[in-house]
Design a protein around this motif. Structure first.
Motif, PDB file in Angstrom:
ATOM      1  N   TYR A  46       0.859  -1.192   0.000  1.00  0.00           N
ATOM      2  CA  TYR A  46       0.000   0.000   0.000  1.00  0.00           C
ATOM      3  C   TYR A  46       0.886   1.229   0.000  1.00  0.00           C
ATOM      4  CZ  TYR A  46       1.020   0.342   5.017  1.00  0.00           C
ATOM      5  OH  TYR A  46       1.646   0.444   6.231  1.00  0.00           O
ATOM      6  N   GLU A 167     -14.247   1.593  -1.106  1.00  0.00           N
ATOM      7  CA  GLU A 167     -12.901   1.160  -0.748  1.00  0.00           C
ATOM      8  C   GLU A 167     -12.846  -0.355  -0.542  1.00  0.00           C
ATOM      9  OE1 GLU A 167      -9.832   1.525  -0.226  1.00  0.00           O
ATOM     10  OE2 GLU A 167      -9.363   3.670  -0.281  1.00  0.00           O
ATOM     11  N   ASP A 168     -11.609  -0.882  -0.561  1.00  0.00           N
ATOM     12  CA  ASP A 168     -11.437  -2.313  -0.322  1.00  0.00           C
ATOM     13  C   ASP A 168     -10.447  -2.617   0.789  1.00  0.00           C
ATOM     14  OD1 ASP A 168      -8.704  -3.638  -2.068  1.00  0.00           O
ATOM     15  OD2 ASP A 168      -9.193  -1.506  -2.079  1.00  0.00           O
ATOM     16  N   VAL A 169      -9.800  -1.589   1.371  1.00  0.00           N
ATOM     17  CA  VAL A 169      -8.794  -1.843   2.410  1.00  0.00           C
ATOM     18  C   VAL A 169      -9.081  -0.990   3.649  1.00  0.00           C
ATOM     19  CG1 VAL A 169      -7.007  -2.493   0.750  1.00  0.00           C
ATOM     20  CG2 VAL A 169      -7.197  -0.125   1.488  1.00  0.00           C
ATOM     21  N   LYS A 171      -7.159   0.831   5.495  1.00  0.00           N
ATOM     22  CA  LYS A 171      -6.524   2.146   5.507  1.00  0.00           C
ATOM     23  C   LYS A 171      -7.320   3.157   4.683  1.00  0.00           C
ATOM     24  CE  LYS A 171      -1.845   0.634   6.544  1.00  0.00           C
ATOM     25  NZ  LYS A 171      -1.857   1.267   7.871  1.00  0.00           N
ATOM     26  N   ASN A 189     -10.165  -8.006  -1.331  1.00  0.00           N
ATOM     27  CA  ASN A 189      -8.898  -8.469  -0.786  1.00  0.00           C
ATOM     28  C   ASN A 189      -8.899  -8.655   0.728  1.00  0.00           C
ATOM     29  OD1 ASN A 189      -7.135  -8.362  -3.273  1.00  0.00           O
ATOM     30  ND2 ASN A 189      -7.865  -6.241  -3.239  1.00  0.00           N
ATOM     31  N   HIS A 190      -9.979  -8.241   1.397  1.00  0.00           N
ATOM     32  CA  HIS A 190     -10.057  -8.355   2.847  1.00  0.00           C
ATOM     33  C   HIS A 190     -11.412  -8.918   3.244  1.00  0.00           C
ATOM     34  CE1 HIS A 190      -6.353  -6.016   3.802  1.00  0.00           C
ATOM     35  NE2 HIS A 190      -6.613  -5.463   2.635  1.00  0.00           N
ATOM     36  N   GLU A 194     -12.329  -7.694   9.083  1.00  0.00           N
ATOM     37  CA  GLU A 194     -11.216  -6.750   9.194  1.00  0.00           C
ATOM     38  C   GLU A 194     -11.674  -5.290   9.255  1.00  0.00           C
ATOM     39  OE1 GLU A 194      -7.563  -7.928   6.779  1.00  0.00           O
ATOM     40  OE2 GLU A 194      -9.099  -9.235   5.899  1.00  0.00           O
TER      41      GLU A 194
END
Length: 219
Positions: A46, A167-169, A171, A189-190, A194
């Motif tokens: 990232y 979003e996908d993360v 952060k 991806n998560h 999470e």
């Protein structure tokens, strides 16, 4: 109150491409020597290239110019690997058309560089939808700093509270929270677990086919 703007992360949110970034960084690390490969590299994927290289190698290993050059080489590897396979997440093309039909302003906010962004927007035919594109080169501080999302809102002429971020993360979700924006999470991806610590999430979905745009935007 209806939302006026949607802001999209790109990698992992609009496209499922993180494996190609991983393979490109892995190739770069093998060339440099002494870096990380395999699963040990994944948590570092990232931010801007100098940030990633500093996390992996520590400060002082490379000059800023050297890190930028390494990053450019890695991005070249990534485009070579991914360009033949570029495609949007399911439902995104229809979702963007529906948003435009409802006069929702659209922007992209990503840690990717302009060549990577152009490759995706042009090959998928969606460049026309976006009135703002904020790249890694347009901000001083990467996510989880809110700068990317706040700059996007300013360019679209809307208040942060009138935006929904995709979003996908974690952060990126944190950056949206710090910007005062609600968020839709894509589980590319998560896992949903999470994101349990965030209170700005509207919904968590596998792709854009699962979204009701009228309900989401408050029409």
């Amino acid at each position: 109150m209806s939302k006026k703007a949607f802001l999209f992360d790109m990698d992992g949110t609009m496209i499922d491409n993180m494996w190609y970034h991983f393979k490109a960084w892995e190739k770069m690390m093998l060339e440099l020597g002494g870096g990380l490969t395999g699963e040990a590299l994944i948590p570092h994927l990232y931010g801007k290239p100098p940030e990633l290289l500093t996390r992996v190698y520590g400060s002082g290993k490379f000059t800023l110019d050297e890190m930028n050059e390494i990053g450019a080489r890695k991005e070249g590897y990534y485009r070579e690997m991914y360009e033949p396979y570029v495609k949007l997440l399911p439902g995104l093309a229809d979702f963007l058309r529906a948003a435009r039909d409802r006069n929702i302003r659209l922007g992209v906010g990503t840690a990717s560089n302009i060549p990577n962004i152009d490759m995706v927007l042009q090959k998928t035919g969606i460049a026309e939808y976006f009135s703002s594109v904020v790249s890694a080169d347009d901000v001083e501080r990467s996510k989880p700093d809110p700068e990317t999302w706040l700059k996007g809102a300013r360019e679209l002429g809307v208040l942060p509270a009138d935006c929904i971020v995709f979003e996908d993360v974690p952060k990126g979700v944190e950056a949206a929270s710090r910007a005062g924006m609600s968020c839709v999470v894509l589980t590319t991806n998560h896992t949903s677990e999470e994101f349990e610590d965030f209170d700005n999430i509207i919904t968590i979905v596998p792709d854009f086919t699962a979204l009701d745009i009228d309900k989401l935007a408050g029409f």
